[in-house]
Write an enzyme that holds these catalytic residues in place. Structure first.
Site, PDB file in Angstrom:
ATOM      1  N   ASP A 187     -50.275 -11.827 -30.228  1.00  0.00           N
ATOM      2  CA  ASP A 187     -48.932 -11.283 -30.505  1.00  0.00           C
ATOM      3  C   ASP A 187     -48.982  -9.771 -30.321  1.00  0.00           C
ATOM      4  O   ASP A 187     -49.854  -9.099 -30.870  1.00  0.00           O
ATOM      5  CB  ASP A 187     -48.513 -11.633 -31.942  1.00  0.00           C
ATOM      6  CG  ASP A 187     -47.077 -11.229 -32.229  1.00  0.00           C
ATOM      7  OD1 ASP A 187     -46.231 -12.117 -32.410  1.00  0.00           O
ATOM      8  OD2 ASP A 187     -46.802 -10.009 -32.282  1.00  0.00           O
ATOM      9  N   ASP A 235     -43.081 -11.841 -27.021  1.00  0.00           N
ATOM     10  CA  ASP A 235     -44.320 -11.045 -27.160  1.00  0.00           C
ATOM     11  C   ASP A 235     -45.493 -11.850 -27.699  1.00  0.00           C
ATOM     12  O   ASP A 235     -46.425 -11.295 -28.248  1.00  0.00           O
ATOM     13  CB  ASP A 235     -44.055  -9.831 -28.057  1.00  0.00           C
ATOM     14  CG  ASP A 235     -44.152 -10.130 -29.541  1.00  0.00           C
ATOM     15  OD1 ASP A 235     -43.805 -11.261 -29.944  1.00  0.00           O
ATOM     16  OD2 ASP A 235     -44.582  -9.235 -30.289  1.00  0.00           O
ATOM     17  N   GLU A 236     -45.460 -13.185 -27.508  1.00  0.00           N
ATOM     18  CA  GLU A 236     -46.418 -13.996 -28.248  1.00  0.00           C
ATOM     19  C   GLU A 236     -46.754 -15.272 -27.476  1.00  0.00           C
ATOM     20  O   GLU A 236     -45.878 -15.898 -26.907  1.00  0.00           O
ATOM     21  CB  GLU A 236     -45.696 -14.300 -29.547  1.00  0.00           C
ATOM     22  CG  GLU A 236     -46.341 -15.061 -30.578  1.00  0.00           C
ATOM     23  CD  GLU A 236     -45.393 -15.066 -31.810  1.00  0.00           C
ATOM     24  OE1 GLU A 236     -44.535 -14.176 -31.966  1.00  0.00           O
ATOM     25  OE2 GLU A 236     -45.524 -15.997 -32.586  1.00  0.00           O
TER      26      GLU A 236
HETATM   27  N1  DCP Z   1     -37.360  -8.910 -32.791  1.00  0.00           N
HETATM   28  C1  DCP Z   1     -35.993  -9.016 -32.980  1.00  0.00           C
HETATM   29  N2  DCP Z   1     -35.471  -9.354 -34.211  1.00  0.00           N
HETATM   30  C2  DCP Z   1     -36.316  -9.581 -35.256  1.00  0.00           C
HETATM   31  C3  DCP Z   1     -37.704  -9.512 -35.065  1.00  0.00           C
HETATM   32  C4  DCP Z   1     -38.198  -9.153 -33.817  1.00  0.00           C
HETATM   33  O1  DCP Z   1     -35.242  -8.807 -32.029  1.00  0.00           O
HETATM   34  N3  DCP Z   1     -35.802  -9.893 -36.455  1.00  0.00           N
HETATM   35  C5  DCP Z   1     -37.859  -8.509 -31.458  1.00  0.00           C
HETATM   36  C6  DCP Z   1     -38.391  -7.098 -31.510  1.00  0.00           C
HETATM   37  C7  DCP Z   1     -39.867  -7.225 -31.521  1.00  0.00           C
HETATM   38  C8  DCP Z   1     -40.093  -8.533 -30.763  1.00  0.00           C
HETATM   39  O2  DCP Z   1     -38.935  -9.331 -31.024  1.00  0.00           O
HETATM   40  O3  DCP Z   1     -40.510  -6.120 -30.934  1.00  0.00           O
HETATM   41  C9  DCP Z   1     -41.339  -9.263 -31.210  1.00  0.00           C
HETATM   42  O4  DCP Z   1     -41.223  -9.677 -32.553  1.00  0.00           O
HETATM   43  P1  DCP Z   1     -42.432  -9.682 -33.557  1.00  0.00           P
HETATM   44  O5  DCP Z   1     -42.027 -10.485 -34.720  1.00  0.00           O
HETATM   45  O6  DCP Z   1     -43.694 -10.057 -32.853  1.00  0.00           O
HETATM   46  O7  DCP Z   1     -42.510  -8.176 -34.089  1.00  0.00           O
HETATM   47  P2  DCP Z   1     -43.133  -6.873 -33.434  1.00  0.00           P
HETATM   48  O8  DCP Z   1     -43.895  -7.180 -32.187  1.00  0.00           O
HETATM   49  O9  DCP Z   1     -42.069  -5.866 -33.276  1.00  0.00           O
HETATM   50  O10 DCP Z   1     -44.101  -6.341 -34.575  1.00  0.00           O
HETATM   51  P3  DCP Z   1     -45.507  -6.961 -35.022  1.00  0.00           P
HETATM   52  O11 DCP Z   1     -46.524  -5.880 -34.755  1.00  0.00           O
HETATM   53  O12 DCP Z   1     -45.351  -7.238 -36.474  1.00  0.00           O
HETATM   54  O13 DCP Z   1     -45.739  -8.191 -34.204  1.00  0.00           O
HETATM   55 MG    MG Z   2     -45.222  -8.775 -32.169  1.00  0.00          MG
HETATM   56 MG    MG Z   3     -43.976 -12.030 -31.996  1.00  0.00          MG
END
Ligand code: DCP
Ligand code: MG
Ligand code: MG
Length: 352
Positions: A8, A106-107
Protein backbone atom coordinates in the site's frame (compact mmCIF):
# COMPACT_ATOMS: atom_id res chain seq x y z
CA UNK A 1 2.66 -22.58 2.44
CA UNK A 2 1.17 -19.47 0.87
CA UNK A 3 3.05 -16.20 1.16
CA UNK A 4 1.14 -13.04 0.33
CA UNK A 5 2.21 -9.41 0.32
CA UNK A 6 -0.05 -6.40 0.56
CA UNK A 7 1.66 -3.32 -0.83
CA UNK A 8 0.00 0.00 0.00
CA UNK A 9 1.46 3.34 -1.04
CA UNK A 10 2.06 5.85 1.75
CA UNK A 11 -0.13 9.01 1.78
CA UNK A 12 -0.64 8.36 -1.92
CA UNK A 13 -2.22 11.49 -3.45
CA UNK A 14 0.07 13.83 -1.54
CA UNK A 15 3.09 11.64 -2.30
CA UNK A 16 2.20 12.01 -6.00
CA UNK A 17 2.12 15.79 -5.57
CA UNK A 18 5.52 15.70 -3.87
CA UNK A 19 6.87 13.66 -6.76
CA UNK A 20 6.23 16.45 -9.25
CA UNK A 21 6.95 19.28 -6.82
CA UNK A 22 9.78 18.12 -4.54
CA UNK A 23 10.05 21.60 -3.03
CA UNK A 24 6.84 21.02 -1.01
CA UNK A 25 8.25 17.95 0.74
CA UNK A 26 8.97 19.54 4.08
CA UNK A 27 5.48 21.04 4.44
CA UNK A 28 2.34 19.59 5.98
CA UNK A 29 0.26 19.05 2.83
CA UNK A 30 -3.37 18.16 2.25
CA UNK A 31 -5.14 17.12 -0.93
CA UNK A 32 -8.87 17.76 -0.99
CA UNK A 33 -11.45 20.44 -1.49
CA UNK A 34 -10.58 24.12 -1.23
CA UNK A 35 -10.71 25.03 2.50
CA UNK A 36 -11.77 28.62 1.66
CA UNK A 37 -10.28 29.95 4.89
CA UNK A 38 -12.21 27.50 6.98
CA UNK A 39 -15.57 27.96 5.25
CA UNK A 40 -14.96 25.37 2.54
CA UNK A 41 -17.15 22.27 2.11
CA UNK A 42 -15.95 18.78 1.42
CA UNK A 43 -13.29 16.62 2.94
CA UNK A 44 -9.61 15.83 3.17
CA UNK A 45 -8.82 13.09 0.64
CA UNK A 46 -5.44 12.48 2.20
CA UNK A 47 -2.51 14.27 3.80
CA UNK A 48 1.15 13.56 4.40
CA UNK A 49 2.48 12.32 7.72
CA UNK A 50 3.67 15.82 8.65
CA UNK A 51 0.04 16.96 8.49
CA UNK A 52 -1.11 13.86 10.42
CA UNK A 53 0.99 15.09 13.35
CA UNK A 54 -1.57 17.86 13.73
CA UNK A 55 -4.42 15.36 13.90
CA UNK A 56 -5.49 15.73 10.26
CA UNK A 57 -6.89 12.55 8.64
CA UNK A 58 -8.49 11.31 5.40
CA UNK A 59 -12.23 11.86 5.32
CA UNK A 60 -12.19 14.70 7.85
CA UNK A 61 -14.09 17.89 6.88
CA UNK A 62 -11.64 20.25 5.19
CA UNK A 63 -12.85 23.00 7.55
CA UNK A 64 -11.66 20.95 10.54
CA UNK A 65 -8.28 20.44 8.90
CA UNK A 66 -8.07 24.18 8.36
CA UNK A 67 -8.81 24.81 12.01
CA UNK A 68 -6.04 22.39 13.03
CA UNK A 69 -3.43 23.72 10.60
CA UNK A 70 -4.43 26.84 8.63
CA UNK A 71 -0.92 27.33 7.23
CA UNK A 72 -0.65 23.83 5.77
CA UNK A 73 -0.42 23.54 2.00
CA UNK A 74 -3.88 22.76 0.53
CA UNK A 75 -3.87 21.30 -2.98
CA UNK A 76 -6.78 20.44 -5.29
CA UNK A 77 -7.36 16.89 -6.58
CA UNK A 78 -5.84 15.76 -9.85
CA UNK A 79 -7.30 12.28 -10.44
CA UNK A 80 -5.86 11.95 -13.95
CA UNK A 81 -2.36 12.40 -12.63
CA UNK A 82 -2.83 10.01 -9.67
CA UNK A 83 -4.25 7.39 -12.04
CA UNK A 84 -1.18 7.68 -14.24
CA UNK A 85 1.21 7.25 -11.32
CA UNK A 86 -0.94 4.38 -10.03
CA UNK A 87 -0.71 2.59 -13.39
CA UNK A 88 3.09 2.78 -13.27
CA UNK A 89 3.18 1.49 -9.71
CA UNK A 90 0.84 -1.41 -10.54
CA UNK A 91 2.84 -2.42 -13.60
CA UNK A 92 5.99 -2.62 -11.48
CA UNK A 93 4.31 -4.51 -8.62
CA UNK A 94 2.79 -6.99 -11.02
CA UNK A 95 6.23 -7.99 -12.30
CA UNK A 96 7.12 -9.00 -8.74
CA UNK A 97 4.25 -11.46 -8.25
CA UNK A 98 3.19 -15.00 -9.18
CA UNK A 99 -0.37 -13.77 -8.88
CA UNK A 100 -1.44 -10.16 -8.66
CA UNK A 101 -4.61 -8.40 -7.55
CA UNK A 102 -5.03 -4.65 -7.49
CA UNK A 103 -7.54 -3.66 -4.82
CA UNK A 104 -7.53 0.12 -5.02
CA UNK A 105 -5.70 3.00 -6.63
CA UNK A 106 -2.70 2.56 -4.32
CA UNK A 107 -2.87 -1.01 -3.08
CA UNK A 108 -2.36 -4.55 -4.35
CA UNK A 109 -1.95 -8.14 -3.20
CA UNK A 110 1.02 -10.10 -4.53
CA UNK A 111 1.24 -13.84 -4.07
CA UNK A 112 4.93 -14.77 -3.96
CA UNK A 113 4.73 -18.39 -2.74
CA UNK A 114 6.96 -19.53 -5.62
CA UNK A 115 9.50 -16.75 -5.10
CA UNK A 116 10.21 -17.05 -1.37
CA UNK A 117 10.53 -20.27 0.56
CA UNK A 118 10.00 -18.97 4.09
CA UNK A 119 9.10 -15.81 6.02
CA UNK A 120 12.73 -14.74 6.16
CA UNK A 121 13.05 -14.96 2.39
CA UNK A 122 9.74 -13.17 2.02
CA UNK A 123 10.87 -10.33 4.26
CA UNK A 124 14.03 -9.82 2.20
CA UNK A 125 11.92 -9.96 -0.98
CA UNK A 126 9.55 -7.30 0.39
CA UNK A 127 12.42 -5.05 1.53
CA UNK A 128 13.89 -5.26 -1.95
CA UNK A 129 10.54 -4.52 -3.57
CA UNK A 130 10.07 -1.48 -1.36
CA UNK A 131 13.49 -0.23 -2.50
CA UNK A 132 12.61 -0.83 -6.15
CA UNK A 133 9.36 1.14 -5.83
CA UNK A 134 11.28 4.02 -4.26
CA UNK A 135 14.03 3.94 -6.87
CA UNK A 136 11.99 3.40 -10.00
CA UNK A 137 8.82 5.35 -9.19
CA UNK A 138 10.11 7.67 -6.49
CA UNK A 139 7.40 6.93 -3.93
CA UNK A 140 7.33 5.36 -0.46
CA UNK A 141 5.16 2.36 0.31
CA UNK A 142 4.56 -0.09 3.13
CA UNK A 143 4.34 -3.85 2.81
CA UNK A 144 2.62 -6.48 4.93
CA UNK A 145 3.86 -10.06 4.62
CA UNK A 146 1.76 -12.97 5.80
CA UNK A 147 0.05 -16.30 5.01
CA UNK A 148 -3.25 -14.86 3.75
CA UNK A 149 -4.76 -11.63 2.41
CA UNK A 150 -6.41 -10.60 5.65
CA UNK A 151 -3.22 -10.86 7.68
CA UNK A 152 -1.08 -9.26 4.95
CA UNK A 153 -3.43 -6.27 5.05
CA UNK A 154 -3.33 -6.09 8.84
CA UNK A 155 0.47 -6.46 8.82
CA UNK A 156 0.76 -3.60 6.34
CA UNK A 157 -1.25 -1.29 8.60
CA UNK A 158 1.26 -1.98 11.36
CA UNK A 159 4.18 -1.34 8.99
CA UNK A 160 3.11 2.19 8.04
CA UNK A 161 4.75 4.43 7.10
CA UNK A 162 7.60 3.21 4.91
CA UNK A 163 8.00 -0.18 6.57
CA UNK A 164 7.81 -3.92 6.10
CA UNK A 165 6.05 -6.07 8.70
CA UNK A 166 5.84 -9.86 8.79
CA UNK A 167 3.13 -11.76 10.66
CA UNK A 168 3.76 -15.50 10.77
CA UNK A 169 0.87 -17.89 11.02
CA UNK A 170 1.92 -19.01 14.49
CA UNK A 171 2.00 -15.38 15.68
CA UNK A 172 -1.29 -14.27 14.15
CA UNK A 173 -3.47 -14.82 17.22
CA UNK A 174 -1.13 -12.86 19.45
CA UNK A 175 -0.86 -10.11 16.84
CA UNK A 176 -4.64 -9.77 16.59
CA UNK A 177 -5.55 -10.28 20.23
CA UNK A 178 -4.77 -6.82 21.57
CA UNK A 179 -6.57 -4.97 18.78
CA UNK A 180 -10.04 -3.45 19.04
CA UNK A 181 -12.61 -5.03 16.69
CA UNK A 182 -12.73 -1.96 14.46
CA UNK A 183 -9.08 -2.53 13.52
CA UNK A 184 -10.16 -5.81 11.96
CA UNK A 185 -10.29 -5.68 8.18
CA UNK A 186 -13.89 -5.41 6.94
CA UNK A 187 -15.28 -4.16 10.25
CA UNK A 188 -16.64 -0.63 9.87
CA UNK A 189 -17.92 1.73 12.52
CA UNK A 190 -21.47 0.35 12.53
CA UNK A 191 -20.41 -3.29 12.79
CA UNK A 192 -17.94 -2.38 15.54
CA UNK A 193 -20.75 -0.66 17.47
CA UNK A 194 -23.02 -3.68 17.14
CA UNK A 195 -20.24 -6.02 18.20
CA UNK A 196 -19.42 -3.76 21.15
CA UNK A 197 -23.04 -3.86 22.29
CA UNK A 198 -22.87 -7.66 22.15
CA UNK A 199 -19.83 -7.53 24.45
CA UNK A 200 -17.15 -8.02 21.83
CA UNK A 201 -14.79 -5.06 22.03
CA UNK A 202 -11.45 -6.71 21.30
CA UNK A 203 -10.53 -9.12 18.55
CA UNK A 204 -9.57 -11.61 21.28
CA UNK A 205 -13.14 -11.52 22.62
CA UNK A 206 -14.59 -11.80 19.13
CA UNK A 207 -12.38 -14.79 18.34
CA UNK A 208 -14.10 -16.72 21.14
CA UNK A 209 -17.61 -15.60 20.20
CA UNK A 210 -20.30 -18.15 19.52
CA UNK A 211 -20.52 -18.60 15.76
CA UNK A 212 -24.25 -19.32 15.92
CA UNK A 213 -24.87 -16.04 17.69
CA UNK A 214 -22.80 -14.09 15.14
CA UNK A 215 -24.71 -15.72 12.29
CA UNK A 216 -28.05 -14.89 13.86
CA UNK A 217 -27.02 -11.24 14.06
CA UNK A 218 -24.99 -10.81 10.88
CA UNK A 219 -26.06 -13.63 8.54
CA UNK A 220 -23.21 -15.17 6.55
CA UNK A 221 -21.06 -12.12 7.32
CA UNK A 222 -20.94 -13.60 10.84
CA UNK A 223 -18.81 -16.46 9.51
CA UNK A 224 -16.30 -13.99 8.08
CA UNK A 225 -16.19 -12.05 11.32
CA UNK A 226 -15.48 -15.22 13.24
CA UNK A 227 -12.83 -16.36 10.77
CA UNK A 228 -11.16 -12.96 10.55
CA UNK A 229 -10.95 -12.68 14.33
CA UNK A 230 -9.08 -15.99 14.22
CA UNK A 231 -6.76 -14.94 11.39
CA UNK A 232 -8.50 -17.21 8.89
CA UNK A 233 -8.96 -16.10 5.28
CA UNK A 234 -8.91 -18.68 2.49
CA UNK A 235 -9.63 -16.23 -0.34
CA UNK A 236 -7.32 -16.36 -3.33
CA UNK A 237 -5.25 -13.57 -4.80
CA UNK A 238 -7.57 -12.94 -7.69
CA UNK A 239 -5.46 -12.57 -10.82
CA UNK A 240 -7.99 -11.05 -13.17
CA UNK A 241 -8.47 -7.71 -11.60
CA UNK A 242 -10.25 -5.11 -13.62
CA UNK A 243 -11.28 -1.63 -12.62
CA UNK A 244 -14.19 -2.44 -10.33
CA UNK A 245 -16.13 0.77 -10.42
CA UNK A 246 -16.03 4.31 -11.72
CA UNK A 247 -17.48 7.12 -9.66
CA UNK A 248 -17.48 10.85 -9.16
CA UNK A 249 -18.67 12.94 -6.23
CA UNK A 250 -19.48 16.52 -5.57
CA UNK A 251 -19.92 18.54 -2.40
CA UNK A 252 -22.43 21.36 -2.59
CA UNK A 253 -21.32 24.88 -1.87
CA UNK A 254 -24.30 25.11 0.51
CA UNK A 255 -26.23 22.12 1.81
CA UNK A 256 -29.41 21.78 -0.21
CA UNK A 257 -32.64 19.89 -0.83
CA UNK A 258 -33.46 21.78 -4.01
CA UNK A 259 -34.22 19.03 -6.53
CA UNK A 260 -33.28 21.25 -9.50
CA UNK A 261 -29.86 21.82 -8.11
CA UNK A 262 -29.45 18.17 -7.17
CA UNK A 263 -30.52 16.93 -10.58
CA UNK A 264 -28.13 19.36 -12.23
CA UNK A 265 -25.34 17.95 -10.10
CA UNK A 266 -26.30 14.38 -10.97
CA UNK A 267 -26.26 15.23 -14.66
CA UNK A 268 -22.81 16.77 -14.41
CA UNK A 269 -21.40 13.87 -12.39
CA UNK A 270 -22.95 11.38 -14.82
CA UNK A 271 -21.23 13.16 -17.69
CA UNK A 272 -17.85 12.85 -15.91
CA UNK A 273 -18.49 9.17 -15.15
CA UNK A 274 -19.40 8.44 -18.77
CA UNK A 275 -16.24 10.21 -19.96
CA UNK A 276 -14.22 7.82 -17.80
CA UNK A 277 -16.34 4.84 -18.88
CA UNK A 278 -15.50 5.70 -22.50
CA UNK A 279 -11.84 6.17 -21.69
CA UNK A 280 -11.70 2.75 -20.04
CA UNK A 281 -13.70 1.19 -22.86
CA UNK A 282 -16.25 -0.46 -20.56
CA UNK A 283 -19.97 -0.85 -20.07
CA UNK A 284 -21.68 -1.09 -16.68
CA UNK A 285 -24.56 -2.89 -15.09
CA UNK A 286 -25.02 -1.35 -11.65
CA UNK A 287 -25.72 2.29 -10.88
CA UNK A 288 -25.27 3.65 -7.37
CA UNK A 289 -26.14 7.01 -5.93
CA UNK A 290 -24.55 8.17 -2.71
CA UNK A 291 -26.31 10.79 -0.63
CA UNK A 292 -24.51 12.37 2.25
CA UNK A 293 -26.45 14.74 4.50
CA UNK A 294 -25.44 17.76 6.59
CA UNK A 295 -25.25 15.55 9.67
CA UNK A 296 -22.75 13.31 7.81
CA UNK A 297 -25.12 10.35 7.65
CA UNK A 298 -24.85 8.64 4.32
CA UNK A 299 -27.17 6.55 2.16
CA UNK A 300 -26.31 4.42 -0.85
CA UNK A 301 -28.97 3.28 -3.30
CA UNK A 302 -28.25 0.99 -6.24
CA UNK A 303 -30.11 -0.39 -9.21
CA UNK A 304 -29.14 -2.92 -11.85
CA UNK A 305 -29.77 -2.20 -15.52
CA UNK A 306 -28.85 -4.03 -18.72
CA UNK A 307 -25.20 -3.47 -19.62
CA UNK A 308 -25.00 0.04 -20.99
CA UNK A 309 -22.76 3.05 -21.45
CA UNK A 310 -25.55 5.53 -22.07
CA UNK A 311 -25.34 8.93 -20.40
CA UNK A 312 -29.12 9.40 -20.49
CA UNK A 313 -29.72 6.07 -18.85
CA UNK A 314 -27.13 6.73 -16.14
CA UNK A 315 -28.36 10.25 -15.38
CA UNK A 316 -32.01 9.15 -15.55
CA UNK A 317 -31.66 6.16 -13.22
CA UNK A 318 -29.43 8.12 -10.84
CA UNK A 319 -31.98 10.95 -10.63
CA UNK A 320 -34.83 8.54 -9.90
CA UNK A 321 -32.79 6.70 -7.28
CA UNK A 322 -32.07 10.00 -5.63
CA UNK A 323 -35.54 11.54 -5.74
CA UNK A 324 -37.17 8.27 -4.57
CA UNK A 325 -34.89 7.93 -1.60
CA UNK A 326 -33.93 11.42 -0.59
CA UNK A 327 -34.79 12.29 3.00
CA UNK A 328 -36.61 15.59 2.42
CA UNK A 329 -36.31 16.50 6.11
CA UNK A 330 -32.59 16.88 5.71
CA UNK A 331 -30.24 18.74 3.43
CA UNK A 332 -27.68 17.15 1.17
CA UNK A 333 -24.06 17.98 1.63
CA UNK A 334 -22.63 15.71 -0.99
CA UNK A 335 -23.82 13.59 -3.89
CA UNK A 336 -22.03 10.80 -5.73
CA UNK A 337 -22.74 8.75 -8.85
CA UNK A 338 -20.96 5.43 -9.38
CA UNK A 339 -21.16 2.59 -11.87
CA UNK A 340 -19.94 -0.95 -11.21
CA UNK A 341 -20.07 -4.54 -12.49
CA UNK A 342 -18.11 -3.44 -15.50
CA UNK A 343 -17.55 -5.34 -18.71
CA UNK A 344 -15.30 -4.55 -21.60
CA UNK A 345 -16.86 -2.89 -24.63
CA UNK A 346 -16.14 -5.11 -27.57
CA UNK A 347 -13.45 -3.84 -29.91
CA UNK A 348 -12.36 -1.23 -27.41
CA UNK A 349 -9.06 -0.84 -25.71
CA UNK A 350 -8.28 -3.01 -22.72
CA UNK A 351 -8.94 -1.88 -19.18
CA UNK A 352 -5.88 -0.51 -17.31
N1 DCP B 1 -8.65 8.36 -0.35
C1 DCP B 1 -9.86 9.02 -0.51
N2 DCP B 1 -10.78 9.07 0.51
C2 DCP B 1 -10.49 8.46 1.70
C3 DCP B 1 -9.29 7.76 1.86
C4 DCP B 1 -8.37 7.74 0.82
O1 DCP B 1 -10.10 9.56 -1.59
N3 DCP B 1 -11.39 8.53 2.70
C5 DCP B 1 -7.68 8.37 -1.47
C6 DCP B 1 -6.52 9.27 -1.14
C7 DCP B 1 -5.40 8.36 -0.78
C8 DCP B 1 -5.72 7.11 -1.60
O2 DCP B 1 -7.14 7.08 -1.72
O3 DCP B 1 -4.14 8.91 -1.07
C9 DCP B 1 -5.22 5.84 -0.95
O4 DCP B 1 -5.89 5.61 0.28
P1 DCP B 1 -5.18 4.99 1.54
O5 DCP B 1 -6.24 4.59 2.47
O6 DCP B 1 -4.18 3.97 1.12
O7 DCP B 1 -4.46 6.24 2.23
P2 DCP B 1 -3.09 6.97 1.90
O8 DCP B 1 -2.31 6.24 0.84
O9 DCP B 1 -3.37 8.38 1.59
O10 DCP B 1 -2.33 6.94 3.29
P3 DCP B 1 -1.64 5.67 3.99
O11 DCP B 1 -0.18 6.02 4.10
O12 DCP B 1 -2.30 5.58 5.32
O13 DCP B 1 -1.90 4.48 3.13
MG1 MG C 1 -2.09 4.18 0.98
MG1 MG D 1 -4.78 2.12 0.15
Amino acid sequence: MRIILLVDMDYFYVACEELRRPEIKERPTIVGMDPKEGKGRGVVMTCNYLARRFGIRSGMPISTAYRLKPDALYLPLDYDYYDKVSAQVMQLLKSFADRFEQVSVDEAFLEISKRAKDYEGAKAYAENLKREVKERIGLPCSIGVSYNKLMAKMACESAKPNGVAVVKEEDAKGFLAGKPVDDLYGVGKKTAERLGAMGYKSVAELSKANLQELMERFGSFGIYLHNYANGIDESEVNENYDVKSIGRELTFENDTNDMNLIEGAIRRLSRDVIAEVEKQGVTFKVITVKMRYSDFTEHLKSRSVRYTNSLDELAGVASVLCSDNLDKEKKLRKIGVRVSTLAKQRGQKKII
